[in-house]
Design a protein around this motif. Structure first.
Motif, PDB file in Angstrom:
ATOM      1  N   SER A  88      -5.834  -0.902 -10.918  1.00 41.68           N
ATOM      2  CA  SER A  88      -6.372  -1.988 -10.102  1.00 41.68           C
ATOM      3  C   SER A  88      -7.850  -2.205 -10.389  1.00 41.68           C
ATOM      4  N   ARG A 151       0.130 -11.132 -10.012  1.00 37.82           N
ATOM      5  CA  ARG A 151       1.312 -10.978  -9.163  1.00 37.82           C
ATOM      6  C   ARG A 151       2.587 -10.868  -9.975  1.00 37.82           C
ATOM      7  N   HIS A 152       2.705 -11.662 -11.044  1.00 41.93           N
ATOM      8  CA  HIS A 152       3.975 -11.751 -11.756  1.00 41.93           C
ATOM      9  C   HIS A 152       3.938 -11.095 -13.137  1.00 41.93           C
ATOM     10  N   ASP A 155       2.900  -7.632 -12.098  1.00 43.50           N
ATOM     11  CA  ASP A 155       3.831  -7.120 -11.090  1.00 43.50           C
ATOM     12  C   ASP A 155       3.121  -6.316  -9.993  1.00 43.50           C
ATOM     13  N   HIS A 156       1.914  -6.727  -9.626  1.00 39.67           N
ATOM     14  CA  HIS A 156       1.223  -6.079  -8.521  1.00 39.67           C
ATOM     15  C   HIS A 156       1.714  -6.658  -7.199  1.00 39.67           C
ATOM     16  N   SER A 157       1.604  -5.868  -6.145  1.00 41.72           N
ATOM     17  CA  SER A 157       1.969  -6.348  -4.820  1.00 41.72           C
ATOM     18  C   SER A 157       0.944  -7.365  -4.340  1.00 41.72           C
ATOM     19  N   VAL A 158       1.327  -8.114  -3.312  1.00 43.53           N
ATOM     20  CA  VAL A 158       0.410  -9.092  -2.733  1.00 43.53           C
ATOM     21  C   VAL A 158      -0.849  -8.397  -2.224  1.00 43.53           C
ATOM     22  N   ASP A 159      -0.685  -7.254  -1.576  1.00 40.32           N
ATOM     23  CA  ASP A 159      -1.839  -6.516  -1.052  1.00 40.32           C
ATOM     24  C   ASP A 159      -2.775  -6.087  -2.181  1.00 40.32           C
ATOM     25  N   THR A 160      -2.195  -5.608  -3.286  1.00 42.89           N
ATOM     26  CA  THR A 160      -3.022  -5.160  -4.408  1.00 42.89           C
ATOM     27  C   THR A 160      -3.759  -6.331  -5.043  1.00 42.89           C
ATOM     28  N   VAL A 169      -4.868 -11.460   2.084  1.00 42.90           N
ATOM     29  CA  VAL A 169      -3.458 -11.544   1.707  1.00 42.90           C
ATOM     30  C   VAL A 169      -2.948 -12.974   1.874  1.00 42.90           C
ATOM     31  N   LYS A 173      -1.044 -15.405  -0.917  1.00 44.22           N
ATOM     32  CA  LYS A 173       0.247 -16.056  -0.681  1.00 44.22           C
ATOM     33  C   LYS A 173       0.137 -17.566  -0.818  1.00 44.22           C
TER      34      LYS A 173
END
Length: 204
Positions: A88, A151-152, A155-160, A169, A173
């Protein structure tokens, strides 16, 4: 009468034993640090360079951004290598560099996409598909592009993603929901129906 003082230090020794040991310890610590940093670079360079390319559409610039990211990380490696999510952290440094580069670039300047001599294995698909994807991404704002790549493609999470970009966040989104339909419209249904999702750009 002259007193003779006999040194207990071995012949040929220079400096105190404590200082000699301290210097050797520093050299060992630096060697360990460099080994750790080299291992990190070797494990992440390909993906980081690929993300930089998706952001800037130029392999030479992507390489420069990747090297600059690692240079900045090496300067603070002693502070970050323990207790820090290095993946990160590297993306945050990279994205800051991309944003800075974008601000410096004239809005009218067009960078032609170049394919590497040996494409990264992560850049899936044919050259035509890769070019279509990076061309479509380039039509988005750099902020929306960063969200899609992190994100895609990463492939990190929304929080990351929110942490990396320093936004909330809800902002991640919102940008994701706005950018995905735009990207789909730019790529066209024919592109998406081929079953190829270069960079992992998909719904969600």
């Amino acid at each position: 009468m002259t007193d003779t003082v006999t040194s207990s230090r071995p012949a040929g020794s220079t400096g105190s034993p404590g200082m000699t040991g301290w210097g050797a310890g520093r050299r060992r610590a630096r060697a360990v640090r460099d080994e750790q940093f080299t291992a990190f670079v070797e494990s992440t360079a390909t993906r980081l360079r690929r993300s930089a390319y998706l952001m800037c559409r130029d392999w030479h610039l992507a390489q420069d951004l990747t090297q600059h990211t690692f240079t900045k990380m090496y300067a603070v490696w002693d502070r970050i290598h323990n207790g820090t999510n290095l993946e990160s952290y590297s993306r945050r440094v990279l994205m800051n560099l991309v944003f800075d580069q974008q601000r410096r670039r004239s809005g009218s300047e067009v960078v032609l996409a170049e394919l590497p001599d040996r494409p990264d294995d992560a850049a899936a698909g044919t050259p035509e598909l890769r070019l279509a994807l990076v061309d479509a991404l380039a039509r988005l704002s750099v902020e929306d592009r960063a969200v899609l790549v992190l994100r895609h493609a990463e492939d990190h999470s929304v929080d990351t993603v929110a942490t990396i970009l320093g936004v909330s966040v809800s902002v991640v989104k919102m940008r994701n929901a706005r950018a995905l339909p735009r990207l789909r419209s730019l790529l066209g249904e024919d592109f998406l129906d081929r079953g190829r999702r270069p960079g992992g750009v998909s719904e969600g």
